[in-house]
Design an enzyme around this catalytic site. Structure first.
Site, PDB file in Angstrom:
ATOM      1  N   ASP A  71     -42.132 -46.753   9.484  1.00 48.13           N
ATOM      2  CA  ASP A  71     -43.443 -46.697  10.111  1.00 48.13           C
ATOM      3  C   ASP A  71     -43.702 -45.379  10.501  1.00 48.13           C
ATOM      4  O   ASP A  71     -43.464 -45.061  11.750  1.00 48.13           O
ATOM      5  CB  ASP A  71     -43.485 -47.697  10.818  1.00 48.13           C
ATOM      6  CG  ASP A  71     -45.230 -47.882  11.152  1.00 48.13           C
ATOM      7  OD1 ASP A  71     -46.129 -47.007  11.056  1.00 48.13           O
ATOM      8  OD2 ASP A  71     -45.518 -48.857  11.861  1.00 48.13           O
ATOM      9  N   GLU A 135     -37.143 -38.830   1.812  1.00 50.58           N
ATOM     10  CA  GLU A 135     -37.008 -38.478   2.948  1.00 50.58           C
ATOM     11  C   GLU A 135     -36.756 -36.602   3.024  1.00 50.58           C
ATOM     12  O   GLU A 135     -37.180 -36.318   3.675  1.00 50.58           O
ATOM     13  CB  GLU A 135     -35.708 -38.866   3.404  1.00 50.58           C
ATOM     14  CG  GLU A 135     -35.586 -40.291   3.954  1.00 50.58           C
ATOM     15  CD  GLU A 135     -35.316 -41.179   3.080  1.00 50.58           C
ATOM     16  OE1 GLU A 135     -35.094 -42.477   3.535  1.00 50.58           O
ATOM     17  OE2 GLU A 135     -35.631 -41.067   1.956  1.00 50.58           O
TER      18      GLU A 135
END
Length: 256
Positions: A71, A135
């Site tokens: 999140d 990422e």
């Protein structure tokens, strides 16, 4: 029990968990990790009500996204991603728990969401599914996902997904081994699997998964442990009773 970030239902020997933050793409937050851990702990228990004697755990996502990963809004607000260990332990529970974990994937899977998929024993996906590790675009890398992903698809495939950061479609995910079953009807495929998996007993699942977790795949290195496991199984009174019954009555252990 009522949960804030997921729904969990128990029916016979099956626990079905649905990530339920569709407004946030089912993104992972601390509360979700806490609730997932609690449900999987219930599924691990040997004793207690029938609803807790679980041999199959099914994980899916509510809405059009399976899981968008961590999140980012919560991270932006607090300035911290929190402790990664509880989520890593949830993935360990999926991977090593005394039940068969099935990931039912529809829609987008990103970053930490790939961890849920890679840690599951069986992955059933429809053609809308896609998988990405984004990422590196943010100066990060999927440190906690990679041990599970490498175990599933191999080092180079995991390495390539990490470097490229772009989504892998369902067909490619099937080719590299991230997905076991690619289907147009995930519910029908799940039902077919459950018919067979319903015959497995919890002690046998637990013993097998504990052995598999320690198995390197090298026949020389694994020889001692393999022989011990084999001898233990064939001296188990319950196993021997099932074999004798099959020889005398031609009935499997689950048949009355």
């Amino acid at each position: 029990m009522a949960y804030d970030t997921l729904n969990a239902t128990f029916q016979q020997n099956i626990c079905r968990i649905c990530l339920n933050r569709p407004e946030a793409g089912n993104a992972i937050n601390a509360r979700m990790v806490e609730e997932m851990s609690e449900v999987l702990t219930r599924c691990t228990e040997e004793q207690g009500p029938a609803s807790e004697r679980v041999t199959v755990v099914v994980l899916e996502g509510q809405g059009d996204v399976f899981c968008a990963g961590g999140d980012f809004e919560a991270i932006s607000n607090t300035g911290s991603a929190g402790d990664p260990e509880p989520l890593y332990d949830v993935w360990l529970k999926l991977s090593r728990g005394p039940y068969v974990s099935i990931c039912l994937v529809r829609g987008r899977v990103n970053a930490g969401g790939v961890g849920f998929v890679a840690a599951s024993d069986i992955v059933i996906a429809d053609k809308s599914a896609s998988f990405a590790l984004s990422e590196l675009l943010f100066g990060l890398f999927p440190a906690c996902v990679l041990p599970f992903l490498i175990g599933r698809v191999g080092r180079q495939a995991a390495h390539y997904m990490t470097l490229m950061t772009k989504p892998v479609d369902a067909q490619k995910a099937r080719e590299v081994g991230l997905v076991d079953v690619l289907t147009e009807n995930t519910e029908a495929a799940l039902r077919q699997h459950l018919v067979r998996l319903a015959h497995l007993q919890k002690p046998a699942i637990a013993r097998y998964k504990a052995y598999l977790a320690a198995c390197s795949g090298n026949p020389e290195e694994d020889k001692a442990a393999a022989l011990v496991a084999n001898r233990d199984m064939f001296t188990d009174p319950g196993v021997l009773a099932g074999i004798r019954r099959y020889v005398s009555e031609l009935k499997f252990p689950w048949e009355r």
